[in-house]
Write a protein that holds these residues in place. Structure first.
Motif, PDB file in Angstrom:
ATOM      1  N   ILE A  34       7.956   4.878  17.183  1.00 28.11           N
ATOM      2  CA  ILE A  34       7.330   3.520  16.792  1.00 28.11           C
ATOM      3  C   ILE A  34       7.266   3.145  15.429  1.00 28.11           C
ATOM      4  CG2 ILE A  34       4.816   2.740  16.675  1.00 28.11           C
ATOM      5  CD1 ILE A  34       4.058   4.583  18.925  1.00 28.11           C
ATOM      6  N   PHE A  35       7.491   3.931  14.584  1.00 30.99           N
ATOM      7  CA  PHE A  35       7.619   3.529  13.265  1.00 30.99           C
ATOM      8  C   PHE A  35       9.180   2.656  13.090  1.00 30.99           C
ATOM      9  CE2 PHE A  35       9.431   4.071   8.875  1.00 30.99           C
ATOM     10  CZ  PHE A  35       8.341   3.545   8.153  1.00 30.99           C
ATOM     11  N   GLU A  36      10.031   3.085  13.909  1.00 28.34           N
ATOM     12  CA  GLU A  36      11.466   2.360  13.842  1.00 28.34           C
ATOM     13  C   GLU A  36      11.251   0.967  14.722  1.00 28.34           C
ATOM     14  OE1 GLU A  36      13.616   3.489  12.039  1.00 28.34           O
ATOM     15  OE2 GLU A  36      12.492   5.283  11.365  1.00 28.34           O
ATOM     16  N   VAL A  37      10.335   0.558  15.182  1.00 27.95           N
ATOM     17  CA  VAL A  37      10.388  -0.606  16.237  1.00 27.95           C
ATOM     18  C   VAL A  37      10.031  -1.928  15.085  1.00 27.95           C
ATOM     19  CG1 VAL A  37       9.096  -1.893  17.897  1.00 27.95           C
ATOM     20  CG2 VAL A  37       9.286   0.511  17.926  1.00 27.95           C
ATOM     21  N   GLY A  38      11.163  -2.727  15.254  1.00 20.94           N
ATOM     22  CA  GLY A  38      10.742  -4.093  14.486  1.00 20.94           C
ATOM     23  C   GLY A  38       9.930  -4.910  15.143  1.00 20.94           C
ATOM     24  N   ALA A  39       9.648  -5.950  14.111  1.00 18.92           N
ATOM     25  CA  ALA A  39       8.512  -7.009  14.771  1.00 18.92           C
ATOM     26  C   ALA A  39       8.974  -7.755  15.787  1.00 18.92           C
ATOM     27  CB  ALA A  39       8.519  -8.053  13.512  1.00 18.92           C
ATOM     28  N   GLU A  40      10.312  -7.905  16.000  1.00 18.09           N
ATOM     29  CA  GLU A  40      10.677  -8.792  17.332  1.00 18.09           C
ATOM     30  C   GLU A  40      10.451  -7.957  18.517  1.00 18.09           C
ATOM     31  OE1 GLU A  40      11.615 -11.893  17.702  1.00 18.09           O
ATOM     32  OE2 GLU A  40      11.527 -11.955  15.517  1.00 18.09           O
ATOM     33  N   GLN A  41      10.448  -6.794  18.404  1.00 13.92           N
ATOM     34  CA  GLN A  41      10.419  -6.028  19.674  1.00 13.92           C
ATOM     35  C   GLN A  41       8.711  -5.657  19.827  1.00 13.92           C
ATOM     36  OE1 GLN A  41      12.936  -2.460  17.649  1.00 13.92           O
ATOM     37  NE2 GLN A  41      13.199  -2.036  19.932  1.00 13.92           N
ATOM     38  N   ILE A  42       8.003  -5.737  18.964  1.00 18.27           N
ATOM     39  CA  ILE A  42       6.678  -5.635  19.033  1.00 18.27           C
ATOM     40  C   ILE A  42       6.004  -6.693  19.649  1.00 18.27           C
ATOM     41  CG2 ILE A  42       4.493  -5.964  17.510  1.00 18.27           C
ATOM     42  CD1 ILE A  42       5.175  -2.934  17.675  1.00 18.27           C
ATOM     43  N   LYS A  43       6.465  -7.885  19.633  1.00 22.75           N
ATOM     44  CA  LYS A  43       6.101  -9.128  20.184  1.00 22.75           C
ATOM     45  C   LYS A  43       6.162  -9.099  21.671  1.00 22.75           C
ATOM     46  CE  LYS A  43       7.528 -12.199  16.388  1.00 22.75           C
ATOM     47  NZ  LYS A  43       8.376 -13.467  15.934  1.00 22.75           N
ATOM     48  N   GLN A  44       7.118  -8.357  22.123  1.00 20.93           N
ATOM     49  CA  GLN A  44       7.491  -8.106  23.552  1.00 20.93           C
ATOM     50  C   GLN A  44       6.183  -7.412  24.217  1.00 20.93           C
ATOM     51  OE1 GLN A  44      11.334  -6.847  24.108  1.00 20.93           O
ATOM     52  NE2 GLN A  44      12.347  -8.317  22.668  1.00 20.93           N
ATOM     53  N   SER A  55       0.659  -8.032  10.678  1.00 22.92           N
ATOM     54  CA  SER A  55       0.076  -6.487  10.302  1.00 22.92           C
ATOM     55  C   SER A  55       1.152  -5.720  10.292  1.00 22.92           C
ATOM     56  CB  SER A  55      -1.121  -6.298  11.256  1.00 22.92           C
ATOM     57  OG  SER A  55      -2.195  -7.258  11.142  1.00 22.92           O
ATOM     58  N   TRP A  56       1.941  -5.624  11.629  1.00 21.39           N
ATOM     59  CA  TRP A  56       2.908  -4.871  11.603  1.00 21.39           C
ATOM     60  C   TRP A  56       3.951  -4.558  10.404  1.00 21.39           C
ATOM     61  CZ3 TRP A  56       3.344  -0.652  14.841  1.00 21.39           C
ATOM     62  CH2 TRP A  56       4.446  -0.104  15.138  1.00 21.39           C
ATOM     63  N   GLU A  57       4.474  -5.853  10.008  1.00 24.91           N
ATOM     64  CA  GLU A  57       5.415  -6.098   9.141  1.00 24.91           C
ATOM     65  C   GLU A  57       4.681  -5.600   7.687  1.00 24.91           C
ATOM     66  OE1 GLU A  57       6.260 -10.314   9.528  1.00 24.91           O
ATOM     67  OE2 GLU A  57       8.159  -9.701  10.543  1.00 24.91           O
ATOM     68  N   TRP A  58       3.594  -6.038   7.453  1.00 21.10           N
ATOM     69  CA  TRP A  58       2.609  -5.465   6.249  1.00 21.10           C
ATOM     70  C   TRP A  58       2.697  -3.977   6.234  1.00 21.10           C
ATOM     71  CZ3 TRP A  58      -1.252  -2.346   5.214  1.00 21.10           C
ATOM     72  CH2 TRP A  58      -1.543  -2.273   4.023  1.00 21.10           C
ATOM     73  N   ALA A  59       2.409  -3.151   7.420  1.00 21.66           N
ATOM     74  CA  ALA A  59       2.526  -1.842   7.313  1.00 21.66           C
ATOM     75  C   ALA A  59       3.653  -1.244   7.279  1.00 21.66           C
ATOM     76  CB  ALA A  59       1.631  -1.569   8.833  1.00 21.66           C
ATOM     77  N   LYS A  60       4.754  -1.754   7.651  1.00 27.49           N
ATOM     78  CA  LYS A  60       6.177  -1.156   7.547  1.00 27.49           C
ATOM     79  C   LYS A  60       6.433  -1.449   5.863  1.00 27.49           C
ATOM     80  CE  LYS A  60       8.977  -0.144  10.067  1.00 27.49           C
ATOM     81  NZ  LYS A  60       9.693  -0.906  11.253  1.00 27.49           N
ATOM     82  N   LYS A  61       6.230  -2.448   5.087  1.00 27.50           N
ATOM     83  CA  LYS A  61       6.540  -2.453   3.931  1.00 27.50           C
ATOM     84  C   LYS A  61       5.557  -1.660   3.113  1.00 27.50           C
ATOM     85  CE  LYS A  61       7.896  -7.461   4.375  1.00 27.50           C
ATOM     86  NZ  LYS A  61       7.611  -8.813   4.173  1.00 27.50           N
ATOM     87  N   ASN A  62       4.379  -1.317   3.308  1.00 27.16           N
ATOM     88  CA  ASN A  62       3.567  -0.576   2.421  1.00 27.16           C
ATOM     89  C   ASN A  62       3.258   0.763   3.095  1.00 27.16           C
ATOM     90  OD1 ASN A  62       2.072  -2.625   0.652  1.00 27.16           O
ATOM     91  ND2 ASN A  62       2.478  -3.588   2.550  1.00 27.16           N
ATOM     92  N   SER A  63       4.270   1.471   4.059  1.00 24.73           N
ATOM     93  CA  SER A  63       3.966   2.618   4.570  1.00 24.73           C
ATOM     94  C   SER A  63       3.811   3.643   3.586  1.00 24.73           C
ATOM     95  CB  SER A  63       5.199   3.108   5.205  1.00 24.73           C
ATOM     96  OG  SER A  63       6.292   3.090   4.473  1.00 24.73           O
ATOM     97  N   GLU A  64       4.521   3.542   2.374  1.00 23.64           N
ATOM     98  CA  GLU A  64       4.361   4.664   1.249  1.00 23.64           C
ATOM     99  C   GLU A  64       2.775   4.731   0.822  1.00 23.64           C
ATOM    100  OE1 GLU A  64       6.878   4.511  -1.880  1.00 23.64           O
ATOM    101  OE2 GLU A  64       8.771   4.851  -0.499  1.00 23.64           O
TER     102      GLU A  64
END
Length: 364
Positions: A34-44, A55-64
């Motif tokens: 799931i972590f590897e999923v991109g924003a475009e895939q999430i939209k589907q 939120s997804w894009e924010w969480a990916k950028k702020n994973s650390e």
């Protein structure tokens, strides 16, 4: 990241609750994938909104940053449990919408012991408060774990009673690091030592109204029987009752007066087939449990000091309804000084109480 860190990250993506996580797991199987999923895939994915993609894009950028918070849990004495863990409650795994993770302060319920949820009205009556405390106390004596939501009213009083002799577990509609309502702070601290605080919501989550019906399914899910003490026509307790019935759990109530608005919800449940409970022994029989010798037949009387003949005389005029001192004077026909002395002794011996000055009632 480790497997647990991936799980923590997934459960802390803003706006992604249990339902959305379930959709992702159904499609991608593991939190790593799931972590590897991109924003475009999430939209589907169904039910995903534009705000969720942000939120997804924010969480990916702020994973650390999110994972650092996972390592801070230990300092706060909070345990992060995932559904794959061996100590994850078996009762919850039987729910179709079980939470994928739990945050715990204290300990989890013992899976080998029976559990009863005691819930009911927040703005309860004095009678409801006494019943909740009494049933919580007596059931805990027989090693029944009490589950509730730590709300003011019936929930809190049932848990206070349980703490006299056993463990109780509070399922919160906030993060486990937040005491809600704040007035229950003493209870919140005590439950950590003699039981546990549980939540599926991330640390720091505030008590938004829509979260409490969600958490109620966990209260019923952890319980073998749900006992409702006082509920209005439209009550959150009835939501829990509905969820319990969907889960195949038994719902029982303590009946109330038909003229009391706080009893309407309970009496309606009785009409629809809920069990009637009038004594803690009824609960034990329902669960096929052996009673503790100290519990049999309301033997609260056995631990109270014996009454003198004078005290017994005055006691016969005092019921569960409030009575004024002037009325007692007329009924007993004794001098006021004598009467006040007997009333004081009855209060000291825990047979009566004076909730309002010069008004007395029997203490249950």
């Amino acid at each position: 990241m480790t497997h647990r860190e991936y799980w923590y990250w997934l459960c802390n993506v803003p706006g992604f609750g249990n339902a959305k996580i379930r959709k992702l797991i159904e499609r991608y199987k593991t939190p790593e994938q799931i972590f590897e999923v991109g924003a475009e895939q999430i939209k589907q994915i169904p039910y995903i909104r534009k705000k969720d993609c942000e939120s997804w894009e924010w969480a990916k950028k702020n994973s650390e940053k999110i994972v650092r918070k996972y390592h801070e849990l230990e300092e706060k004495h909070i345990e992060f449990i995932i559904s794959e863990d061996s100590d994850y409650p078996i009762r919850l795994k039987q729910l179709y919408d079980y939470p994928f993770s739990l945050y715990v302060k204290g300990k989890l319920p013992d899976q080998t012991l029976p559990s009863v949820a005691i819930i009911g009205a927040r703005a309860c009556s004095e009678y409801g408060r006494e019943m909740a405390y009494y049933f919580g106390q007596r059931l805990a004596k027989s090693q029944i774990q009490i589950i509730s939501g730590m709300a003011v009213g019936i929930d809190a009083w049932g848990q206070k009673g349980a703490l006299q002799y056993g463990n109780t577990f509070a399922v919160l509609g906030t993060g486990v690091d937040i005491c809600y309502p704040s007035e229950n702070i003493a209870l919140y601290m005590q439950i950590q030592k003699n039981g546990g605080l549980l939540s599926e919501f991330p640390v720091g989550m505030q008590g938004f109204p829509h979260l409490f019906p969600i958490r109620n399914r966990i209260i019923s899910g952890l319980s073998d029987l749900i006992l409702i003490i006082e509920a209005r026509k439209k009550s959150g307790s009835l939501i829990t009752a509905d969820q319990a019935l969907e889960q195949g759990k038994d719902v029982c109530v303590i009946p109330g007066r038909i003229t009391d608005p706080l009893s309407v919800g309970c009496n309606d449940l009785i009409k629809n087939g809920a069990g009637i409970i009038t004594d803690p022994e009824d609960v034990l029989e329902w669960l096929h449990c052996k009673s503790n010798d100290r519990l049999i037949h309301n033997n609260i009387e056995e631990i109270r000091p014996k009454l003198t003949s004078q005290e017994q005389y005055v006691m016969q005029f005092i019921t569960e309804d409030l009575i004024h001192l002037e009325q007692l004077l007329q009924k007993t026909n004794v001098p006021i000084g004598y009467l006040i002395t007997q009333l004081l002794q009855l209060e000291i011996k825990n047979y009566i109480e004076q909730p309002v000055k010069n008004y007395y009632k029997k203490k249950l």
